[in-house]
Motif scaffolding. Sequence first.
Motif, short mmCIF file in Angstrom:
data_model
loop_
_atom_site.label_atom_id
_atom_site.label_comp_id
_atom_site.label_asym_id
_atom_site.label_seq_id
_atom_site.Cartn_x
_atom_site.Cartn_y
_atom_site.Cartn_z
N ALA A 54 0.83 -1.21 0.00
CA ALA A 54 0.00 0.00 0.00
C ALA A 54 0.86 1.26 0.00
N LEU A 55 2.02 1.19 0.66
CA LEU A 55 2.91 2.34 0.73
C LEU A 55 3.60 2.61 -0.60
N THR A 56 3.90 1.57 -1.37
CA THR A 56 4.70 1.74 -2.59
C THR A 56 3.89 1.72 -3.88
N ARG A 57 2.61 1.40 -3.81
CA ARG A 57 1.83 1.38 -5.06
C ARG A 57 1.66 2.81 -5.58
N LEU A 58 1.43 2.92 -6.88
CA LEU A 58 1.35 4.24 -7.51
C LEU A 58 -0.03 4.87 -7.36
N LYS A 59 -1.08 4.05 -7.33
CA LYS A 59 -2.44 4.55 -7.17
C LYS A 59 -2.95 4.21 -5.77
N ASP A 60 -3.77 5.12 -5.24
CA ASP A 60 -4.35 4.92 -3.90
C ASP A 60 -3.28 4.60 -2.86
N LYS A 61 -2.16 5.31 -2.94
CA LYS A 61 -1.04 5.11 -2.03
C LYS A 61 -1.45 5.45 -0.60
N ASP B 263 12.35 14.58 -3.02
CA ASP B 263 11.23 15.49 -2.92
C ASP B 263 9.94 14.85 -3.44
N ARG B 264 8.96 14.63 -2.55
CA ARG B 264 7.71 14.01 -2.93
C ARG B 264 6.76 14.99 -3.62
N GLU B 265 7.02 16.28 -3.52
CA GLU B 265 6.19 17.23 -4.26
C GLU B 265 6.48 17.11 -5.75
N GLN B 266 7.75 16.93 -6.10
CA GLN B 266 8.11 16.73 -7.51
C GLN B 266 7.87 15.31 -7.96
N PHE B 267 7.98 14.36 -7.03
CA PHE B 267 7.83 12.94 -7.36
C PHE B 267 6.85 12.30 -6.38
N PRO B 268 5.56 12.58 -6.55
CA PRO B 268 4.56 12.19 -5.56
C PRO B 268 4.33 10.69 -5.42
N TRP B 269 4.81 9.89 -6.36
CA TRP B 269 4.61 8.46 -6.24
C TRP B 269 5.64 7.80 -5.31
N LEU B 270 6.61 8.56 -4.87
CA LEU B 270 7.61 7.99 -3.95
C LEU B 270 6.96 7.64 -2.62
N PRO B 271 7.39 6.54 -1.99
CA PRO B 271 8.34 5.56 -2.51
C PRO B 271 7.67 4.63 -3.52
N THR B 272 8.45 4.23 -4.50
CA THR B 272 7.92 3.34 -5.53
C THR B 272 8.36 1.90 -5.35
N SER B 273 9.20 1.66 -4.35
CA SER B 273 9.75 0.32 -4.17
C SER B 273 10.21 0.12 -2.73
N ILE B 274 10.19 -1.11 -2.29
CA ILE B 274 10.73 -1.45 -0.97
C ILE B 274 12.24 -1.59 -1.04
N TYR B 275 12.72 -2.26 -2.08
CA TYR B 275 14.15 -2.58 -2.18
C TYR B 275 14.87 -1.78 -3.26
N GLY B 276 14.12 -1.02 -4.07
CA GLY B 276 14.73 -0.25 -5.14
C GLY B 276 14.81 -0.98 -6.46
N ASN B 277 14.20 -2.15 -6.52
CA ASN B 277 14.30 -2.98 -7.73
C ASN B 277 13.23 -2.67 -8.78
N LYS B 278 12.31 -1.77 -8.47
CA LYS B 278 11.27 -1.41 -9.43
C LYS B 278 11.57 -0.03 -10.03
N LYS B 279 11.57 0.03 -11.35
CA LYS B 279 11.81 1.30 -12.02
C LYS B 279 10.49 1.93 -12.45
N VAL B 280 10.39 3.23 -12.27
CA VAL B 280 9.21 3.98 -12.70
C VAL B 280 9.69 5.05 -13.67
N GLU B 281 9.13 5.06 -14.85
CA GLU B 281 9.54 6.01 -15.88
C GLU B 281 9.32 7.44 -15.40
#
Length: 347
Positions: A123-130, A305-323
């Motif tokens: 729930a913390l790392t998903r892009l929608k309904d974070k 900065d989560r204002e510029q990148f509001p989907w952060l965090p996008t991963s637990i371990y850093g292994n998921k890339k988000v364009e």
Amino acid sequence: MPHKIQHIAVIRLSAMGDVAMTVPVILALVDQHPEVKITVVSRPFFKPLFSNIPNVHFFSVHTHHQHKGLFGLFRLYRDLKKLKVDYIADLHNVLRSKVIRTLFALSGKKIAFTDKGRTEKAALTRLKDKVFQPVKPMIERHIATFESLGFPIEMKQPYFLAKEIIPLRVQQILGEKNQKWLGIAPFAHYESKTYPIDLMKKVIDALAQNSSLKIILLGGGKEEAEVLENLAKHYQNCYNFAGIMSFEHELQLISNLDAMLSMDSGNAHLSALFGVPTITLWGATHPYTGFAPYNQPFDNCLVSDREQFPWLPTSIYGNKKVEGYEEAMRTISFETVVEKVNAALYK
């Protein structure tokens, strides 16, 4: 009448940071329950982490050799059974450890395993309904595991590993410790949580102006060592220690640091075990995931900065890339990093 010794096998096979985060809990456990004997079941590389803890023994697992595959897991079970284990604390909770604990449960032993909180982390790392809120730290989850076995643990005071003697090899390079020592570990397993090297060079440029500071670069692997060697040669007070020491000697060095600057990676957890002030830089990951270094102020975690990148965090371990999120760590200014490091060094 003395208590019967209670023997707990503690399973945590990898990775560096995850294994390190078990150490404070085990320190507290053996301190508060002197009737307990611990056997840490992990990969041989991690043995030095537990070498100086009383009542703690180490059992090396060789997942590429005698403990490989299903037959290897049965062999591991038989080997551990010979140790007359009373309890199994599975702090890893993956397929391998599940097989082992199930075999012990079938033989009548009491088992417990760490709830990793996968639902909350998703729930913390998903892009929608974070759901942007901190999940329970892994150390607290491990404490709950031991409590379910009947061994409550209090962590009102911090539990650290003792500072160790500086290795001769380190003394030969750095000389006597009459200055501040700063460790910098500029790499992480995944690029998404590695501070851009050009910005890290600016950090080192600024810090190296202080001639009373010795900067120690840490890392692993041939490529990392080459990059660090190239960085170090530009400064009189900067030294590359990547790949020149055993893990045991590296721990001894880290225990004598005055501060550590690291990514969200294993080195941050190692320095925190010794109570070294540790500054961490976070990209795709975030300290809310429960993996912040032990007993460090939250302010020491510098996040993108989560204002510029509001989907952060996008991963637990850093292994998921988000364009579009490749440059997120550039929002952590090098000036902020330098200021935070100096505050840790000279507080």
